[in-house]
Design a protein around this motif. Structure first.
Motif, PDB file in Angstrom:
ATOM      1  N   GLY A 107       0.816  -1.208   0.000  1.00 16.87           N
ATOM      2  CA  GLY A 107       0.000   0.000   0.000  1.00 16.87           C
ATOM      3  C   GLY A 107       0.851   1.259   0.000  1.00 16.87           C
ATOM      4  N   ILE A 108       1.910   1.270   0.808  1.00 15.41           N
ATOM      5  CA  ILE A 108       2.812   2.423   0.867  1.00 15.41           C
ATOM      6  C   ILE A 108       3.485   2.645  -0.486  1.00 15.41           C
ATOM      7  CG2 ILE A 108       5.007   3.222   1.843  1.00 15.41           C
ATOM      8  CD1 ILE A 108       4.095   2.008   4.518  1.00 15.41           C
ATOM      9  N   LEU A 109       3.950   1.566  -1.087  1.00 12.73           N
ATOM     10  CA  LEU A 109       4.609   1.687  -2.394  1.00 12.73           C
ATOM     11  C   LEU A 109       3.618   2.151  -3.460  1.00 12.73           C
ATOM     12  CD1 LEU A 109       6.869  -1.497  -2.300  1.00 12.73           C
ATOM     13  CD2 LEU A 109       7.568   0.884  -1.947  1.00 12.73           C
ATOM     14  N   PHE A 110       2.382   1.671  -3.373  1.00 16.74           N
ATOM     15  CA  PHE A 110       1.363   2.098  -4.326  1.00 16.74           C
ATOM     16  C   PHE A 110       1.116   3.597  -4.197  1.00 16.74           C
ATOM     17  CE2 PHE A 110      -3.113   3.141  -5.085  1.00 16.74           C
ATOM     18  CZ  PHE A 110      -3.223   2.791  -6.430  1.00 16.74           C
ATOM     19  N   VAL A 111       0.976   4.086  -2.958  1.00 13.98           N
ATOM     20  CA  VAL A 111       0.762   5.518  -2.752  1.00 13.98           C
ATOM     21  C   VAL A 111       1.940   6.304  -3.303  1.00 13.98           C
ATOM     22  CG1 VAL A 111       0.556   7.328  -1.002  1.00 13.98           C
ATOM     23  CG2 VAL A 111      -0.764   5.227  -0.765  1.00 13.98           C
ATOM     24  N   TYR A 112       3.142   5.826  -3.047  1.00 13.71           N
ATOM     25  CA  TYR A 112       4.343   6.519  -3.520  1.00 13.71           C
ATOM     26  C   TYR A 112       4.352   6.612  -5.045  1.00 13.71           C
ATOM     27  CZ  TYR A 112       9.267   7.689  -4.145  1.00 13.71           C
ATOM     28  OH  TYR A 112      10.444   8.306  -4.511  1.00 13.71           O
ATOM     29  N   ILE A 113       4.103   5.480  -5.716  1.00 13.03           N
ATOM     30  CA  ILE A 113       4.108   5.467  -7.183  1.00 13.03           C
ATOM     31  C   ILE A 113       2.969   6.333  -7.731  1.00 13.03           C
ATOM     32  CG2 ILE A 113       3.772   3.992  -9.217  1.00 13.03           C
ATOM     33  CD1 ILE A 113       5.128   1.745  -7.532  1.00 13.03           C
ATOM     34  N   ARG A 114       1.802   6.241  -7.092  1.00  8.86           N
ATOM     35  CA  ARG A 114       0.621   6.968  -7.569  1.00  8.86           C
ATOM     36  C   ARG A 114       0.824   8.469  -7.505  1.00  8.86           C
ATOM     37  NH1 ARG A 114      -4.271   9.183  -5.690  1.00  8.86           N
ATOM     38  NH2 ARG A 114      -6.104   8.565  -6.909  1.00  8.86           N
ATOM     39  N   LEU A 115       1.488   8.941  -6.452  1.00 12.68           N
ATOM     40  CA  LEU A 115       1.568  10.372  -6.220  1.00 12.68           C
ATOM     41  C   LEU A 115       2.891  11.002  -6.623  1.00 12.68           C
ATOM     42  CD1 LEU A 115      -0.168  10.614  -2.723  1.00 12.68           C
ATOM     43  CD2 LEU A 115      -1.166  11.079  -4.962  1.00 12.68           C
ATOM     44  N   PHE A 116       3.927  10.206  -6.821  1.00  9.05           N
ATOM     45  CA  PHE A 116       5.262  10.779  -7.018  1.00  9.05           C
ATOM     46  C   PHE A 116       5.287  11.727  -8.205  1.00  9.05           C
ATOM     47  CE2 PHE A 116       9.577  10.781  -8.768  1.00  9.05           C
ATOM     48  CZ  PHE A 116      10.276  11.200  -7.657  1.00  9.05           C
ATOM     49  N   ASN A 117       4.643  11.355  -9.302  1.00 10.19           N
ATOM     50  CA  ASN A 117       4.650  12.170 -10.510  1.00 10.19           C
ATOM     51  C   ASN A 117       3.468  13.147 -10.580  1.00 10.19           C
ATOM     52  OD1 ASN A 117       7.038  11.061 -11.645  1.00 10.19           O
ATOM     53  ND2 ASN A 117       5.863   9.264 -12.294  1.00 10.19           N
ATOM     54  N   LYS A 118       2.691  13.209  -9.494  1.00 10.20           N
ATOM     55  CA  LYS A 118       1.514  14.092  -9.496  1.00 10.20           C
ATOM     56  C   LYS A 118       1.569  15.112  -8.382  1.00 10.20           C
ATOM     57  CE  LYS A 118      -1.482  10.551 -11.522  1.00 10.20           C
ATOM     58  NZ  LYS A 118      -2.745   9.780 -11.388  1.00 10.20           N
ATOM     59  N   ARG A 119       2.757  15.353  -7.855  1.00  6.20           N
ATOM     60  CA  ARG A 119       2.853  16.283  -6.732  1.00  6.20           C
ATOM     61  C   ARG A 119       2.495  17.695  -7.177  1.00  6.20           C
ATOM     62  NH1 ARG A 119       8.757  15.077  -4.484  1.00  6.20           N
ATOM     63  NH2 ARG A 119       9.044  14.775  -6.709  1.00  6.20           N
ATOM     64  N   VAL A 120       1.668  18.325  -6.382  1.00  4.12           N
ATOM     65  CA  VAL A 120       1.296  19.714  -6.636  1.00  4.12           C
ATOM     66  C   VAL A 120       1.384  20.478  -5.333  1.00  4.12           C
ATOM     67  CG1 VAL A 120      -0.237  19.216  -8.567  1.00  4.12           C
ATOM     68  CG2 VAL A 120      -1.147  19.216  -6.245  1.00  4.12           C
ATOM     69  N   ASN A 121       1.464  21.766  -5.436  1.00  2.00           N
ATOM     70  CA  ASN A 121       1.523  22.606  -4.244  1.00  2.00           C
ATOM     71  C   ASN A 121       0.122  23.122  -3.945  1.00  2.00           C
ATOM     72  OD1 ASN A 121       2.416  24.160  -2.125  1.00  2.00           O
ATOM     73  ND2 ASN A 121       3.077  25.857  -3.436  1.00  2.00           N
TER      74      ASN A 121
END
Length: 250
Positions: free
Chosen positions: A233-247
């Motif tokens: 689950g942690i790795l999934f969240v990391y992969i899901r959000l890593f390229n979608k980071r916004v401020n």
């Protein structure tokens, strides 16, 4: 990113409840006592996650708001329902306090103080900074240390009690979790989410108790399965959000 202090905040305590008929009334009563003691603008929202015992009958008789979910969503879904309510109804701070009585209401001020002072976006109550009160089982502590190392590897932040469900979010964080929040084991998984959004995560020492009612969903036989599933689950969240980071800002 600096956040200003919050003057006279509107606070929502979100209490997830699944088969907590033995403890939920005491949890709500203790929170209301702290509300009166410190003159807080505070509401309590109990989220009944399709309990099969008499929890809902007890909740209806309490001095609190409640959501009665028609299907069981698990802790992540129940908490996101509460966070959505907080965000959409204009609360400044939302605090998770579990319905099993593990989180003493008299520790609530320790969670709120750094949030009100603008020192963090996510405040986590930690059992392990001062090592007082109930420390969980040895097996669970092994798992918690493992998740601390995994999270540090991914986001370079050392969170000593990443499984703690005693935590507070400000409006900036509520805006994020209103859109997405991990569903099954949200506490350790969301640490990565918060890190990738560059939220300020602050741990404060708190004293916790053993659960006052209900049964944990994680026993010795399921511990290895739990660790493997949460790791994925942690790795999934990391992969899901890593390229979608916004401020995200208010």
């Amino acid at each position: 990113m600096e956040t200003q202090a919050i003057t006279d905040p509107r606070i929502l305590i979100v209490v997830p409840c699944f088969n907590e008929e033995a403890a939920i009334a005491t949890v709500v009563r203790e929170i209301n006592q702290v509300k009166l003691q410190f003159n807080l603008r505070l509401d309590i929202l109990v989220v009944n996650d399709c309990s099969t015992d008499s929890s809902m009958a007890v909740i209806r008789g309490l001095n609190c708001l409640y959501l009665d979910l028609p299907v069981n969503l698990g802790i992540g879904g129940a908490m996101q329902a509460g966070y959505k309510y907080a965000y959409r109804n204009g609360y400044d701070i939302a605090v998770q306090m579990d319905g099993d009585g593990q989180h003493p209401a008299n520790e609530l001020i320790k969670i709120l103080r750094p949030m009100v002072e603008g020192r963090g976006d996510v405040i986590i109550g930690s059992r392990f900074l001062e090592k007082a009160g109930f420390q969980s089982t040895a097996l669970r502590r092994i798992g918690i240390n493992y998740f601390r190392r995994l999270n540090f590897m991914l986001i370079r932040r050392a969170i000593y009690d990443s499984t703690s469900g005693f935590r507070a979010f400000n409006r900036r964080t509520l805006k994020i979790v209103n859109t997405y929040y991990p569903d099954e084991y949200p506490e350790p998984e969301s640490i990565v989410q918060f890190g990738l959004y560059n939220l300020r995560i602050v741990e404060v020492p708190v004293t916790m108790r053993e659960r006052q009612g209900g049964v944990s969903s994680i026993n010795t036989g399921r511990a290895v399965y739990y660790m493997l599933k949460v790791t994925l689950g942690i790795l999934f969240v990391y992969i899901r959000l890593f390229n979608k980071r916004v401020n995200l800002t208010n």
